[in-house]
Design a protein around this motif. Structure first.
Motif, PDB file in Angstrom:
ATOM      1  N   ARG A 100     -32.501  36.067  29.787  1.00 51.28           N
ATOM      2  CA  ARG A 100     -32.831  34.981  28.868  1.00 51.28           C
ATOM      3  C   ARG A 100     -32.310  35.255  27.466  1.00 51.28           C
ATOM      4  O   ARG A 100     -32.504  34.457  26.560  1.00 51.28           O
ATOM      5  N   ALA A 101     -31.609  36.387  27.287  1.00 47.15           N
ATOM      6  CA  ALA A 101     -31.052  36.689  25.977  1.00 47.15           C
ATOM      7  C   ALA A 101     -29.965  35.682  25.637  1.00 47.15           C
ATOM      8  O   ALA A 101     -29.204  35.255  26.502  1.00 47.15           O
ATOM      9  N   LEU A 102     -29.892  35.307  24.377  1.00 46.58           N
ATOM     10  CA  LEU A 102     -28.916  34.328  23.929  1.00 46.58           C
ATOM     11  C   LEU A 102     -27.699  35.011  23.334  1.00 46.58           C
ATOM     12  O   LEU A 102     -27.782  36.126  22.810  1.00 46.58           O
ATOM     13  N   VAL A 103     -26.574  34.331  23.410  1.00 43.27           N
ATOM     14  CA  VAL A 103     -25.312  34.855  22.894  1.00 43.27           C
ATOM     15  C   VAL A 103     -24.925  34.046  21.667  1.00 43.27           C
ATOM     16  O   VAL A 103     -24.908  32.808  21.708  1.00 43.27           O
ATOM     17  N   ARG A 104     -24.619  34.743  20.589  1.00 47.87           N
ATOM     18  CA  ARG A 104     -24.214  34.085  19.358  1.00 47.87           C
ATOM     19  C   ARG A 104     -22.789  33.544  19.511  1.00 47.87           C
ATOM     20  O   ARG A 104     -21.944  34.128  20.162  1.00 47.87           O
ATOM     21  N   ALA A 105     -22.527  32.399  18.907  1.00 51.14           N
ATOM     22  CA  ALA A 105     -21.171  31.857  18.855  1.00 51.14           C
ATOM     23  C   ALA A 105     -20.308  32.714  17.935  1.00 51.14           C
ATOM     24  O   ALA A 105     -20.815  33.487  17.108  1.00 51.14           O
ATOM     25  N   ASP A 106     -19.002  32.590  18.076  1.00 46.29           N
ATOM     26  CA  ASP A 106     -18.081  33.293  17.186  1.00 46.29           C
ATOM     27  C   ASP A 106     -18.341  32.880  15.743  1.00 46.29           C
ATOM     28  O   ASP A 106     -18.634  31.721  15.451  1.00 46.29           O
ATOM     29  N   SER A 107     -18.204  33.854  14.842  1.00 46.62           N
ATOM     30  CA  SER A 107     -18.556  33.615  13.445  1.00 46.62           C
ATOM     31  C   SER A 107     -17.431  34.069  12.524  1.00 46.62           C
ATOM     32  O   SER A 107     -16.821  35.118  12.739  1.00 46.62           O
ATOM     33  N   ALA A 108     -17.150  33.277  11.499  1.00 47.98           N
ATOM     34  CA  ALA A 108     -16.078  33.579  10.551  1.00 47.98           C
ATOM     35  C   ALA A 108     -16.371  34.867   9.786  1.00 47.98           C
ATOM     36  O   ALA A 108     -17.525  35.297   9.686  1.00 47.98           O
ATOM     37  N   PRO A 109     -15.346  35.520   9.236  1.00 53.07           N
ATOM     38  CA  PRO A 109     -15.552  36.776   8.500  1.00 53.07           C
ATOM     39  C   PRO A 109     -16.543  36.603   7.357  1.00 53.07           C
ATOM     40  O   PRO A 109     -16.510  35.604   6.634  1.00 53.07           O
ATOM     41  N   CYS A 110     -17.423  37.579   7.211  1.00 52.95           N
ATOM     42  CA  CYS A 110     -18.410  37.546   6.126  1.00 52.95           C
ATOM     43  C   CYS A 110     -17.748  37.992   4.819  1.00 52.95           C
ATOM     44  O   CYS A 110     -16.639  38.532   4.800  1.00 52.95           O
ATOM     45  N   ASP A 111     -18.445  37.815   3.707  1.00 50.66           N
ATOM     46  CA  ASP A 111     -17.897  38.169   2.396  1.00 50.66           C
ATOM     47  C   ASP A 111     -17.625  39.667   2.280  1.00 50.66           C
ATOM     48  O   ASP A 111     -16.635  40.079   1.664  1.00 50.66           O
TER      49      ASP A 111
END
Length: 739
Positions: A100-111
Motif C-alpha cells: 500500500r506504499a505510494l510512489v512519488r511522481a518525478d520531481s524537478a531539481p530542488c534549489d
C-alpha cells in the motif's frame, strides 16, 4: 525521573523516496528519543520511546515538519511497553505484507541541487543527474516497492566512496536512492544518427548542433524529446516535416520565468504552475511579436511553455541562451520512444544526433499539459509529475476496481478504499505499441500497489480495444458504464460530489453516435434528458469537416465558398444515406469549414481548436438556437450553423462569426439547463467532454450558468476528454458496489 512512553507508529501516504526516514531519525535524535524506523510495503513503520513530553512532541512534529515532497494520509499510533532500546536507527526495509506504499511522481531539481549544479567548486558541478531526497526521478525509474535502490533502474550504479561518505542522517542525500555523482552515476553521451559516439563535451556539442539548425533527440525523464531552437524557422519546419506533425503546435521550454514572460502573458497563477515540481507544459496567451518561429505553433494565439524538468535541461538551456522546442520523441501518434535502441530505430529518420545516458527509463511518460480556464486550471494531459500519485475518492471503493477507460487519450484507473490511481496518459489505443504499453501498464500498477481487481469497469462499446481487454480478464465482475455517464461521473469524482446533477457532455461522436447530451446523473446511474438535434454524419467527416457543413446546410446556401470548394462532392455529401450523430465536436468542425479555417484535419479535434483560436474574444453577440423542452429536450444546433452562414454571406468578419457561434453554443447550453431545472429541480450542472477543453466555450457557458443561479462543476484534476473516463468508470463501479 521523567515518565517513559513507547509507541509504535505507522505512517501511510507518500512517505517513501522523499527523505522521510532520515527526517524521522533526525527528529528522534533531537528530542532524545530511541527506537528505529523502517520502510515496509505499506509506508513507514516507527518504534519510538522516551520521555512522555518528547514522544508527544515527536507525534506533533511528525506531521507538522514532514519533508516537502511527502504527503501523509494516515498516522496510526499504538502504545507499547518500553524496552530500554538504545539509540535510534534506520532499519532495513520489510517487503512483506500488503503493498500500500505510494510512489512519488518525478520531481524537478530542488534549489539546493541547482546551486550545486552551478557551483564550479562543487564536485557535482554541471553533472546532469544531480538529485537528492527532495527531488529527481521517482516513478519513471521504479520497478517495485518498497522504494529501495535494488527496485529501481539505478540498481546497477554502485555508490563511490565520496557519495558513501555523504550517506548519513544529517545529509539531504541520505536514503535518496538515485543519489550519484560523476564518479559513480549515469554518464551522458552524444551519438550521431547512426549510433556512433561523437567526441567532445556532450552538452557543448549538442548546443553547437542546435545553433546550426540540427534536430537533436534528448533523453529525458519519461522518454525522448526532439529539440530545435524555438526561434529557428528552418529547424522548426524541418522537425515538423520529418515528424509528420503537420499543424499540431510544439511545446517550448524556457530557462526561467523571465524568458517565459518574453514569450507569453504569465500571471502569478501561471508562474506557480510553471515552477511547480511537476514542471508541466502550460498553455498561455502568446505575446505579440514573441520571438518564436512560425512553424512552432502555426495559427495559434497560445503557446505551450514549460520550465526545465531535469538538471540536463537546465544545462542545455543555460548554454544555448534561448528557448527550445521540445517535442515528443515519436512519429505522429506512436508512443514516445524511451528505450535507447528503439529510439535510434524510430527516430533515426528525424534526429541528426542523440543526447543519451545509461539510466534506464522503466515507465515511459509524456509531459503533462495544463491550461488555465474560467478562473481555474484544467488538466488536459495528466502524466509526468503527477502520476502515479492517487486521487482521493470522497467515498471508498469496497473492493479493488480496474477501470479500462476509452479508446482516445487512453488511461486506466485502479482503485481500492479512497485511493484512485489514475494512470499517466497513454495515447490512442488504435496503435499496437500504445495498446501493448497500456496492457503492460495495468500489470505494472497492479504489482506496484498490490491490487488484484475484483471488479472491471469498461465502456459498453465493443469496438474499443480497452473494452476488448476488459472482457478478456478472467474471473472479474464486469461493470459496463455508458460513455457519457462516465464523463459526468469523472467530473463528480474530480469535485468530490456524489450528485445528482444535470450533466452536460459535449464531445465527438462516441460508439453510439452521441456527442451532445444532457443527463440527470449521480454515481450510480444516469438518464438522458435531452440532446443536440441529430444530423447525418457523412462518411469521411471525421477528417473532412466540410462534410459536416454539408450535412447541416444541405442545399440552402449554394453560393458559399465552402460549397464552391467542394462542388464536385457537395451533393453526394448532403444526400448520402448516413448514420446520425448529435456530436458537438462535429458541430464545431462544420463551422470551422464554413469559415474556411479547416477543410481537412491532421489530428483529432484540430478544426475545433482552430475555430476557437480564430474567434474574436471581444465579441459579445450570440447566435440563437431553438431549445425545445420535452422528453427528450432538443437543441437545434443547425440554427447556429445557418446563422453563421447568413452572416458570412452578408460579409460579416469571420472572427466575429466564430465568436458569435461560440457564444451561441454557450447560451443554448445555459438555456437547456434552465429548462431542465424547471423539470427536475436540479440546480447543479457538471460540464464534461472534449469540447470543454475550449476555453472560450467553457468560460462563456460557466458565466451564463452562474448568472442564472446554477452551481457549476468542471474538471480540474483530470481531463474533460476521454483521458478522465477511467476515473468516472471507477467512481460508478465503486458506488454500485457500495449499493
Amino acid at each position: 525521573m521523567p515518565l517513559l512512553k513507547r509507541i509504535d507508529v505507522h505512517v501511510e501516504g507518500i512517505v517513501q523516496g522523499v527523505g522521510f526516514r532520515p527526517f524521522v531519525c533526525s527528529l528522534a535524535n533531537r528530542l532524545g528519543l530511541t527506537g528505529r524506523v523502517r520502510k515496509d510495503a505499506d509506508g513507514v513503520f516507527i518504534e519510538v520511546e522516551g520521555a512522555l513530553a518528547g514522544v508527544e512532541e515527536f507525534l506533533t512534529a511528525l506531521e507538522r515538519d514532514a519533508p516537502a515532497l511527502s504527503e501523509i494520509e494516515r498516522v496510526t499510533v499504538i502504545s507499547a511497553e518500553p524496552t530500554g532500546h538504545r539509540g535510534f536507527t534506520i532499519a532495513a526495509s520489510d517487503p512483506s505484507g500488503l503493498r500500500r506504499a505510494l510512489v512519488r511522481a518525478d520531481s524537478a531539481p530542488c534549489d539546493d541541487c541547482l546551486r550545486e549544479l552551478a557551483d564550479p567548486a562543487d564536485r557535482r558541478h554541471r553533472y546532469p543527474f544531480i538529485n537528492c531526497a527532495a527531488c529527481g526521478p521517482r516513478f519513471t525509474i521504479v520497478r517495485g516497492v518498497p522504494y529501495d535502490l535494488r527496485l529501481t533502474t539505478m540498481a546497477g550504479f554502485a555508490m563511490c566512496p565520496d557519495c558513501a561518505a555523504e550517506y548519513d542522517p544529517g545529509n539531504r542525500r541520505f536514503q535518496a536512492q538515485p543519489t550519484c555523482c560523476p564518479a559513480c552515476g549515469p554518464r551522458l553521451r552524444l551519438h550521431g544518427a547512426r549510433g556512433a559516439e561523437l567526441c567532445g563535451d556532450p552538452i557543448t556539442t549538442t548546443v553547437t548542433l542546435l545553433r546550426a539548425g540540427r534536430v537533436v533527440a534528448v533523453k529525458g525523464l519519461g522518454g525522448y524529446h526532439l529539440a530545435v531552437p524555438a526561434a529557428h524557422e528552418q529547424a522548426a519546419a524541418t522537425l515538423r516535416g520529418r515528424k509528420h506533425r503537420e499543424e499540431r503546435p510544439f511545446p517550448v521550454m524556457v530557462a526561467d520565468l523571465a524568458q517565459a514572460r518574453r514569450l507569453c502573458e504569465v500571471d502569478d497563477g501561471a508562474a506557480g504552475l510553471l515552477t511547480s515540481r511537476a514542471r508541466p507544459t502550460v498553455v498561455l496567451p502568446r505575446r505579440a511579436g514573441a520571438p518564436v518561429a512560425a512553424s512552432v505553433a502555426p495559427g495559434h494565439r497560445d503557446l505551450g511553455l514549460m520550465l526545465p524538468a531535469t538538471p540536463l535541461h537546465h544545462l542545455l538551456l543555460a548554454e544555448l541562451g534561448e528557448p527550445l522546442v521540445l517535442a515528443a520523441g515519436n512519429v505522429r501518434d506512436e508512443p514516445i520512444a524511451h528505450e535507447d535502441a528503439d529510439a535510434l530505430t524510430r527516430l533515426g529518420g528525424i534526429a541528426d544526433a542523440f543526447l543519451v545516458h545509461d539510466r534506464a527509463i522503466h515507465v515511459r511518460a509524456d509531459d503533462s499539459l495544463l491550461r488555465p480556464m474560467a478562473g481555474e486550471v484544467t488538466v488536459l494531459r495528466r502524466a509526468r509529475g503527477y502520476a502515479p500519485e492517487p486521487l482521493v475518492l470522497r467515498r471508498p471503493a469496497p473492493r479493488p476496481v480496474l477501470a479500462c477507460g476509452a479508446r482516445l487519450h487512453s488511461t486506466f484507473c485502479l482503485a481500492q478504499g479512497r485511493r484512485a490511481f489514475l494512470s499517466h496518459h497513454l495515447g490512442d489505443l488504435d496503435h499496437p505499441d500504445t495498446l501493448r504499453t497500456y496492457v503492460e501498464g495495468i500489470d505494472h500498477y497492479c504489482g506496484l500497489f498490490g491490487l488484484r481487481p475484483r471488479i472491471v469497469a469498461h465502456d459498453p462499446y465493443p469496438g474499443y480495444p480497452s473494452t476488448r481487454h476488459a472482457l478478456e480478464i478472467p474471473g472479474a465482475e464486469l461493470v459496463p458504464v455508458p460513455h457519457h455517464h462516465a464523463h459526468i461521473a469523472a467530473c463528480l469524482a474530480d469535485n468530490g460530489d456524489p450528485g445528482p446533477v444535470l450533466g452536460v457532455v459535449l464531445d465527438g461522436p462516441d460508439g453510439a453516435g452521441l456527442g451532445g447530451e444532457f443527463l440527470r446523473a449521480d454515481l450510480t446511474g444516469c438518464a438522458s434528458l435531452g440532446h443536440f438535434a441529430a444530423v447525418p454524419m457523412p462518411g469521411g467527416a471525421l477528417r473532412q469537416p466540410w462534410r459536416m457543413t454539408a450535412a447541416y446546410l444541405g442545399d440552402d446556401h449554394p453560393g458559399l465558398d465552402v460549397v464552391r470548394r467542394h462542388a464536385g462532392e457537395w451533393a453526394d455529401a448532403t444526400r448520402a444515406r448516413s448514420p446520425e450523430t448529435t456530436s458537438a465536436g462535429l458541430l464545431f468542425d462544420a463551422v470551422a469549414a464554413l469559415l474556411g479555417i479547416r477543410d481537412q484535419t491532421t489530428y483529432e479535434g484540430q478544426a475545433g481548436v482552430e475555430l476557437e483560436q480564430h474567434a474574436d474574444p471581444g465579441e459579445t453577440g450570440a447566435y440563437p438556437a431553438a431549445v425545445t423542452p420535452g422528453d427528450p429536450l432538443v437543441v437545434t444546433a443547425a440554427d447556429l450553423v445557418r446563422a453563421a452562414a447568413t452572416d458570412l454571406a452578408g460579409g460579416v468578419d469571420s472572427h466575429v462569426i466564430a465568436a458569435r457561434f461560440h457564444n451561441g453554443v454557450a447560451a443554448a447550453v445555459a438555456g437547456a439547463c434552465a429548462a431542465l431545472r424547471d423539470a427536475t429541480g436540479l440546480s447543479t450542472v457538471a460540464l464534461s467532454g472534449s469540447v470543454f477543453q475550449n476555453a472560450l466555450l467553457l468560460e462563456g457557458t460557466a458565466r451564463r450558468l452562474l448568472a442564472a443561479g446554477f452551481r457549476v462543476l468542471r474538471h480540474v484534476r483530470v481531463p474533460p476528454h476521454d483521458g478522465g473516463i477511467s476515473l468516472g468508470q471507477v467512481a460508478v463501479a465503486a458506488a454500485r458496489d457500495r449499493a
